[in-house]
Scaffold this motif. Structure first.
Motif, PDB file in Angstrom:
ATOM      1  N   SER A  32      40.876  47.771  43.105  1.00  0.00           N
ATOM      2  CA  SER A  32      42.122  47.899  43.675  1.00  0.00           C
ATOM      3  C   SER A  32      41.584  46.233  44.061  1.00  0.00           C
ATOM      4  O   SER A  32      41.051  45.943  44.574  1.00  0.00           O
ATOM      5  CB  SER A  32      43.449  47.977  44.273  1.00  0.00           C
ATOM      6  N   PRO A  33      43.230  44.873  44.275  1.00  0.00           N
ATOM      7  CA  PRO A  33      42.855  43.976  44.764  1.00  0.00           C
ATOM      8  C   PRO A  33      43.094  44.007  46.411  1.00  0.00           C
ATOM      9  O   PRO A  33      42.042  42.649  47.329  1.00  0.00           O
ATOM     10  CB  PRO A  33      44.095  42.667  44.298  1.00  0.00           C
ATOM     11  N   VAL A  87      36.957  36.472  44.120  1.00  0.00           N
ATOM     12  CA  VAL A  87      37.658  38.029  43.769  1.00  0.00           C
ATOM     13  C   VAL A  87      39.001  37.788  43.186  1.00  0.00           C
ATOM     14  O   VAL A  87      39.340  38.064  41.727  1.00  0.00           O
ATOM     15  CB  VAL A  87      39.054  38.430  45.443  1.00  0.00           C
ATOM     16  N   GLU A  88      39.987  36.336  43.250  1.00  0.00           N
ATOM     17  CA  GLU A  88      40.908  36.091  43.144  1.00  0.00           C
ATOM     18  C   GLU A  88      40.861  36.093  41.119  1.00  0.00           C
ATOM     19  O   GLU A  88      41.305  35.973  40.337  1.00  0.00           O
ATOM     20  CB  GLU A  88      41.444  34.939  43.069  1.00  0.00           C
ATOM     21  N   VAL A 113      40.354  44.818  39.628  1.00  0.00           N
ATOM     22  CA  VAL A 113      38.763  43.547  40.094  1.00  0.00           C
ATOM     23  C   VAL A 113      37.383  44.259  39.592  1.00  0.00           C
ATOM     24  O   VAL A 113      37.258  45.615  39.700  1.00  0.00           O
ATOM     25  CB  VAL A 113      38.627  43.765  41.505  1.00  0.00           C
ATOM     26  N   THR A 117      40.020  38.810  39.128  1.00  0.00           N
ATOM     27  CA  THR A 117      41.698  39.488  39.228  1.00  0.00           C
ATOM     28  C   THR A 117      42.326  40.223  37.771  1.00  0.00           C
ATOM     29  O   THR A 117      42.934  38.656  37.011  1.00  0.00           O
ATOM     30  CB  THR A 117      42.297  39.841  40.156  1.00  0.00           C
ATOM     31  N   ARG A 141      36.878  35.091  48.871  1.00  0.00           N
ATOM     32  CA  ARG A 141      38.170  35.120  48.272  1.00  0.00           C
ATOM     33  C   ARG A 141      38.646  34.748  46.735  1.00  0.00           C
ATOM     34  O   ARG A 141      39.470  35.226  46.156  1.00  0.00           O
ATOM     35  CB  ARG A 141      38.726  35.069  49.337  1.00  0.00           C
TER      36      ARG A 141
END
Length: 204
Positions: A146-147, A172-173, A189, A176, A169
């Motif tokens: 999960s994010p 990650v975005e 993710v 996602t 970060r």
């Protein structure tokens, strides 16, 4: 005599249907679907393999992993997958969940142990550890997290790689995925693809 003949005729008819359906559904259909997949989606059909450069490949010798299978990892410089109940950690020959119910004392104990370990590792309050971080998926080889679980790992990965937290970060975005068709599942993710991007940005 007539009854025996009728029984024989019906049995032969049933046998012909059995043979026809076996050839159709057990041979022709799988071969057709496999052929279509190999032509239309060769990367998916061959296991969704990914190289160290993050590119798709159908050659297992060039691959570092599969986008649809989680991997065991313990490096502080990489994001961690969720726990696995499949054999020796993400064993594709033993894909399964733990089959432990919510009232199982073993399950409760393992969740609390994992929660404490992850909280200590990531430097967060145990209450901030998301559910997928402490529970295995039904398949046992889930490649996604999960994010929220990715977010609490950002500071550790940034420290270990020397990257800025903002850059990690952002990765990650970028990795996602939203709900399938906007309604199915949850945002997720892919850990392997994210880790490849982290290593590429860190120059390692």
């Amino acid at each position: 005599m007539k009854d025996i003949y009728t029984l024989f005729r019906h049995s032969m008819a049933g046998l012909r249907v059995l043979v026809a359906m076996t050839l159709l559904l057990g041979l022709a259909y799988p071969l057709a679907i496999t052929g279509i997949a190999q032509v239309a989606f060769p990367w998916r059909a061959d296991g969704s393999l990914i190289t160290a450069a993050g590119t798709h490949t159908t050659d297992a010798h060039d691959a570092v992993g599969s986008a649809i299978v989680g991997q065991v990892g313990d490096s502080d410089a990489l994001f961690r997958n969720r726990p696995s109940a499949a054999g020796n950690g993400y064993d594709m020959l033993g894909t399964a969940g733990s089959n432990l119910g919510p009232n199982s004392s073993d399950l409760v104990a393992s969740i609390e142990r994992r929660r404490a370990e992850i909280a200590a590792r990531e430097g967060v309050d145990p209450a901030d550890v998301p559910p997928d971080a402490v529970t295995a998926s039904a398949s046992g080889i889930d490649p996604d997290i999960s994010p929220a679980y990715a977010a609490i790992q950002v500071p550790r990965v940034a420290r270990a790689t020397g990257l800025a937290e903002a850059d990690v970060r952002r990765l990650v975005e970028e990795h996602t995925s939203e709900r399938t068709w906007g309604v199915l599942g949850e945002p997720r993710v892919n850990v392997l693809e994210l880790n490849i991007a982290v290593r590429e940005l860190a120059g390692s």
